[in-house]
Each structure stands twice: as structure tokens, then as C-alpha cells.
Design a protein around this motif. Structure first.
Motif, mmCIF file in Angstrom:
data_model
loop_
_atom_site.group_PDB
_atom_site.id
_atom_site.type_symbol
_atom_site.label_atom_id
_atom_site.label_comp_id
_atom_site.label_asym_id
_atom_site.label_seq_id
_atom_site.Cartn_x
_atom_site.Cartn_y
_atom_site.Cartn_z
ATOM 1 N N ASP A 64 -72.292 -37.971 81.624
ATOM 2 C CA ASP A 64 -71.573 -39.215 81.901
ATOM 3 C C ASP A 64 -71.717 -40.191 80.741
ATOM 4 N N GLY A 65 -70.592 -40.734 80.282
ATOM 5 C CA GLY A 65 -70.603 -41.719 79.214
ATOM 6 C C GLY A 65 -70.593 -41.150 77.820
ATOM 7 N N ALA A 66 -70.786 -39.838 77.673
ATOM 8 C CA ALA A 66 -70.792 -39.232 76.338
ATOM 9 C C ALA A 66 -69.353 -38.994 75.863
ATOM 10 N N THR A 67 -69.142 -39.165 74.556
ATOM 11 C CA THR A 67 -67.821 -39.008 73.944
ATOM 12 C C THR A 67 -67.953 -38.165 72.688
ATOM 13 N N ALA A 68 -66.957 -37.302 72.437
ATOM 14 C CA ALA A 68 -67.004 -36.431 71.260
ATOM 15 C C ALA A 68 -65.611 -36.226 70.702
ATOM 16 N N LEU A 69 -65.551 -36.065 69.394
ATOM 17 C CA LEU A 69 -64.336 -35.665 68.677
ATOM 18 C C LEU A 69 -64.613 -34.349 67.973
ATOM 19 N N TYR A 70 -63.619 -33.459 67.903
ATOM 20 C CA TYR A 70 -63.818 -32.176 67.236
ATOM 21 C C TYR A 70 -62.535 -31.699 66.580
ATOM 22 N N GLY A 71 -62.687 -30.775 65.663
ATOM 23 C CA GLY A 71 -61.561 -30.089 65.044
ATOM 24 C C GLY A 71 -61.962 -28.656 64.761
ATOM 25 N N PHE A 72 -60.980 -27.772 64.671
ATOM 26 C CA PHE A 72 -61.295 -26.375 64.373
ATOM 27 C C PHE A 72 -60.164 -25.746 63.570
ATOM 28 N N VAL A 73 -60.519 -24.711 62.827
ATOM 29 C CA VAL A 73 -59.552 -23.877 62.117
ATOM 30 C C VAL A 73 -59.767 -22.445 62.582
ATOM 31 N N GLY A 74 -58.721 -21.642 62.477
ATOM 32 C CA GLY A 74 -58.860 -20.262 62.912
ATOM 33 C C GLY A 74 -57.534 -19.546 62.929
ATOM 34 N N ALA A 75 -57.509 -18.436 63.637
ATOM 35 C CA ALA A 75 -56.308 -17.641 63.789
ATOM 36 C C ALA A 75 -56.188 -17.251 65.269
ATOM 37 N N PRO A 76 -55.019 -17.476 65.857
ATOM 38 C CA PRO A 76 -53.777 -17.971 65.243
ATOM 39 C C PRO A 76 -53.590 -19.487 65.336
ATOM 40 N N GLU A 77 -54.643 -20.258 65.681
ATOM 41 C CA GLU A 77 -54.469 -21.681 65.917
ATOM 42 C C GLU A 77 -55.434 -22.534 65.100
ATOM 43 N N ILE A 78 -55.005 -23.760 64.847
ATOM 44 C CA ILE A 78 -55.880 -24.828 64.383
ATOM 45 C C ILE A 78 -55.674 -25.995 65.348
ATOM 46 N N GLY A 79 -56.655 -26.893 65.446
ATOM 47 C CA GLY A 79 -56.476 -27.971 66.406
ATOM 48 C C GLY A 79 -57.525 -29.047 66.308
ATOM 49 N N HIS A 224 -42.730 -7.971 77.028
ATOM 50 C CA HIS A 224 -43.507 -7.249 76.020
ATOM 51 C C HIS A 224 -44.976 -7.592 76.217
ATOM 52 N N THR A 225 -45.834 -6.623 75.970
ATOM 53 C CA THR A 225 -47.280 -6.821 76.071
ATOM 54 C C THR A 225 -47.931 -6.334 74.782
ATOM 55 N N ARG A 226 -48.875 -7.112 74.273
ATOM 56 C CA ARG A 226 -49.545 -6.750 73.024
ATOM 57 C C ARG A 226 -50.956 -7.331 73.013
ATOM 58 N N LEU A 227 -51.689 -7.011 71.976
ATOM 59 C CA LEU A 227 -53.051 -7.512 71.825
ATOM 60 C C LEU A 227 -53.038 -9.019 71.588
ATOM 61 N N GLY A 228 -53.933 -9.711 72.260
ATOM 62 C CA GLY A 228 -54.109 -11.137 72.034
ATOM 63 C C GLY A 228 -55.518 -11.410 71.516
ATOM 64 N N TYR A 229 -55.653 -12.409 70.680
ATOM 65 C CA TYR A 229 -56.967 -12.724 70.115
ATOM 66 C C TYR A 229 -57.006 -14.173 69.649
ATOM 67 N N SER A 230 -58.226 -14.649 69.440
ATOM 68 C CA SER A 230 -58.432 -16.002 68.925
ATOM 69 C C SER A 230 -59.769 -16.048 68.206
ATOM 70 N N VAL A 231 -59.771 -16.620 67.005
ATOM 71 C CA VAL A 231 -60.989 -16.812 66.219
ATOM 72 C C VAL A 231 -61.037 -18.271 65.793
ATOM 73 N N ARG A 232 -62.186 -18.924 66.002
ATOM 74 C CA ARG A 232 -62.287 -20.352 65.701
ATOM 75 C C ARG A 232 -63.598 -20.695 65.002
ATOM 76 N N LEU A 233 -63.512 -21.583 64.037
ATOM 77 C CA LEU A 233 -64.663 -22.242 63.420
ATOM 78 C C LEU A 233 -64.445 -23.727 63.571
ATOM 79 N N GLY A 234 -65.372 -24.398 64.279
ATOM 80 C CA GLY A 234 -65.156 -25.784 64.598
ATOM 81 C C GLY A 234 -66.306 -26.683 64.197
ATOM 82 N N LEU A 235 -66.020 -27.978 64.124
ATOM 83 C CA LEU A 235 -67.025 -28.992 63.816
ATOM 84 C C LEU A 235 -66.732 -30.205 64.678
ATOM 85 N N GLY A 236 -67.748 -30.712 65.372
ATOM 86 C CA GLY A 236 -67.569 -31.868 66.231
ATOM 87 C C GLY A 236 -68.662 -32.890 66.048
#
Length: 240
Positions: A64-79, A224-236
């Protein structure tokens, strides 16, 4: 009767004992010295807003009351994202770019801790948002354009293996339903895990990966069905 000269050796012996006791006594700490934070002190902060570990995915819900900001890079997304702990819940706002398809998503999510037993904690997540897909096919020849409504149920499990390390289990099942084209659909089911480490100065780093399946259709009868994946490196960073 004792002569006055007999007191000399006795006084000398008492002075010698006093000096030896003073030399063995520990020196007092300076008044301006900052108390050191020990491992036991850090352990007492767990589950409170002063616990520094976690900003990207850990802990499973912010105190409760804690706040955080973060960002990440990866494949297939960044955010990027924003997290806020409120009355036993966590609210999250996140923006992501799927750079394989040149699609952008904006979501609001809520997370609630349902289990905390020892070092294990568990929290389901539900997100709602919108996806804007350009339809670019330079890296995905089956991609299609459109505006889609996203529902994102998920689950986060956390194991606090050390004061500065948390191991995570992740499950995400985003479902995209076409708004501009009522027949388009996209469903992913991704499971995996990662680790988040406290670096100091309220910073935490994340490495995570997920694997699963992705099913999609642009029009009725063409799925269509195929392989799905996600890889992320983040810093917050913890703000409060």
C-alpha cells in the motif's frame, strides 16, 4: 595502628586497575554516525512500502502506498509501465510496442494477492485495453491491420529467495477481439518465469522469458496457430 605510609602501595594498585579497565572498555560511537542496516533489518521491511526490492514485476503486488515506474526491451515487445499499490490491490498502466508487427497497445490492469505462505506469494491479474495494429508484414507475413479490444488475464507467482532476489513464475493469456473487423481474433497463452534483482538506490532489474502458443484469424474460417514467445530485460525504480 596502620601507618600513613602503608596507603601508598594500595592507592597505586587501585589506580592501575582503574586504568586497565578504562583501556578495555569499547569506545562510544560518534553522535553523528548513521546506524547500519543489517540483513535482519532488511528482512523486517518485507511486505512494507519501505521494502526496496521490486519495480518491474516483483513483488507480485506492491505494498500500500508504494509506486514504481519501469521500462523493458525484448522480443517481440518493448514497453513502459506505472505501478501503484492501493489498499491490498495493485493498479498498473502499461504501453507496449510489438515491433515485429508495428502494433501498439495501451492497457489498465488490476492485480490482487490471493496467497502468501512463507517465501511464496501468488496474484492473478486482469487487464483491459486497446490494440492498434498497422498490419505491417515485413517481419510477420500473416499480420493484419485493425483496431482490437484486449482482455489480458494472467498470473504472477513470486519466490523471495533472498533479501535482494525474487524468482518469478509468469502466465499470460491476452485475448484480442476485432473492433474494426468483428471477425478478427488473436489469442496467446504464454508461460515462463524470470528473476528480479535489487541493484541499490531503489533500482531493480528483471530478466524473464515465456513460451507458448499463438492462435489468430483475420476473417472467419481462416485460423492459424504457431509458436508464441516473449523475452524481456527490464529496469524499474521505486518512487515511494
Amino acid at each position: 595502628m596502620m601507618r600513613p605510609g602503608c596507603f601508598g602501595p594500595l592507592v597505586s594498585a587501585l589506580l592501575l586497575v582503574s586504568l586497565e579497565s578504562a583501556a578495555q572498555a569499547p569506545a562510544p560511537a560518534p553522535a553523528d554516525e548513521t546506524p547500519r542496516v543489517t540483513t535482519s533489518d532488511t528482512a523486517l521491511l518485507r511486505g512494507t512500502s519501505e521494502d526496496p526490492l521490486g519495480a518491474v514485476l516483483a513483488p507480485v503486488t506492491l505494498p500500500d502506498g508504494a509506486t514504481a515506474l519501469y521500462g523493458f526491451v525484448g522480443a517481440p515487445e518493448i514497453g513502459v509501465g506505472f505501478r501503484q499499490g492501493i489498499s491490498g490491490f495493485e493498479l498498473e498502466a502499461r504501453a507496449r510496442l510489438q515491433w515485429f508487427q508495428l502494433s501498439a497497445s495501451l492497457e489498465l490492469a488490476v492485480r490482487r494477492k490471493v496467497l502468501e505462505q512463507g517465501i511464496l506469494s501468488l496474484a492473478p491479474t486482469l487487464g483491459l485495453g486497446v490494440v492498434l495494429n498497422s498490419g505491417a508484414t515485413y517481419m510477420d507475413d500473416r499480420n493484419y491491420s485493425g483496431v482490437l479490444f484486449r482482455v489480458s488475464p494472467g498470473l504472477v507467482a513470486g519466490w523471495r529467495v533472498a533479501d535482494t532476489v525474487s524468482v518469478l513464475g509468469l502466465l499470460d493469456v491476452p485475448v484480442d477481439i476485432g473492433l474494426s473487423n468483428g471477425q478478427s481474433r488473436r489469442i496467446q497463452a504464454l508461460g515462463g518465469g524470470g528473476v528480479e534483482v535489487y541493484l541499490g538506490s531503489n533500482l531493480s532489474a528483471l530478466a524473464a522469458g515465456q513460451l507458448g502458443v499463438e492462435s489468430f484469424q483475420e476473417r472467419s474460417g481462416e485460423s492459424h496457430t504457431r509458436l508464441g514467445y516473449s523475452v524481456r530485460l527490464g529496469l524499474g525504480v521505486r518512487l515511494f
